[in-house]
Motif scaffolding. Sequence first.
Motif, PDB file in Angstrom:
ATOM      1  N   GLY A 173      32.847  97.646   6.773  1.00 14.80           N
ATOM      2  CA  GLY A 173      33.613  96.516   7.272  1.00 14.80           C
ATOM      3  C   GLY A 173      33.451  96.351   8.768  1.00 14.80           C
ATOM      4  N   ARG A 174      34.362  95.599   9.335  1.00 19.24           N
ATOM      5  CA  ARG A 174      34.293  95.261  10.760  1.00 19.24           C
ATOM      6  C   ARG A 174      35.154  96.241  11.550  1.00 19.24           C
ATOM      7  N   THR A 175      34.529  96.960  12.453  1.00 19.60           N
ATOM      8  CA  THR A 175      35.244  97.881  13.326  1.00 19.60           C
ATOM      9  C   THR A 175      35.214  97.318  14.733  1.00 19.60           C
ATOM     10  N   PRO A 176      36.384  96.983  15.292  1.00 20.38           N
ATOM     11  CA  PRO A 176      36.416  96.396  16.632  1.00 20.38           C
ATOM     12  C   PRO A 176      36.109  97.414  17.724  1.00 20.38           C
ATOM     13  N   VAL A 177      35.396  96.931  18.725  1.00 12.00           N
ATOM     14  CA  VAL A 177      35.097  97.717  19.918  1.00 12.00           C
ATOM     15  C   VAL A 177      35.561  96.897  21.116  1.00 12.00           C
ATOM     16  N   ILE A 178      36.352  97.506  21.978  1.00 14.74           N
ATOM     17  CA  ILE A 178      36.804  96.861  23.197  1.00 14.74           C
ATOM     18  C   ILE A 178      35.891  97.357  24.317  1.00 14.74           C
ATOM     19  N   LEU A 179      35.212  96.428  24.980  1.00 19.74           N
ATOM     20  CA  LEU A 179      34.280  96.765  26.053  1.00 19.74           C
ATOM     21  C   LEU A 179      34.823  96.296  27.390  1.00 19.74           C
ATOM     22  N   THR A 180      34.504  97.035  28.418  1.00 17.37           N
ATOM     23  CA  THR A 180      34.780  96.590  29.774  1.00 17.37           C
ATOM     24  C   THR A 180      33.524  96.804  30.599  1.00 17.37           C
ATOM     25  N   LEU A 181      33.301  95.908  31.533  1.00 17.16           N
ATOM     26  CA  LEU A 181      32.159  96.000  32.428  1.00 17.16           C
ATOM     27  C   LEU A 181      32.653  95.699  33.831  1.00 17.16           C
TER      28      LEU A 181
END
Length: 162
Positions: free
Chosen positions: A61-69
């Motif tokens: 399924g869909r696993t969310p990833v929170i990214l910061t740059l």
Amino acid sequence: MDPHTGGALAWLAQGAASNLLDRLVDRALDGSPQSPAWPRPAGAPAGTVEISVRHHVTTKGRTPVILTLQEDGGHTGTVFSVVLGHTARIAVPGGRYFGAAMVIDPQRRTRSGPTLQGIGWSRLTVAARRTSPFLIPVQRPTAPVLLQLGLRKADGTPLFRL
């Protein structure tokens, strides 16, 4: 962990402590992730960074990833969501950057907070007018790492379950 790494992840945690984290996770799960945009006009010619997250856990399924740059040494940046296994492309001014990723388990959300499956960070140099691949390896988080990074709510409770 150097002070810059801790500062950048603390900046991410401040945003995550608000409703931002829930909105980003919901957006990733809804299938309509926001197109990332750099928060300020480029002073230098832009390059493109292709951000991928490598996690040891295989998921269904869909696993969310929170990214910061963030720009290296900067105090602001951009936060956005992607789905694990997808690549985010963002145009940024050429220069040095710090990126961080948090992999959230969408099936294990509770009142005490979401469950953090993985956390990782990496540094990158983006060449002007070029595409730069950027891999962020994530590992299973530990309580000491979360404490060291300051990933806590304003009342001192943990921001994530492990």
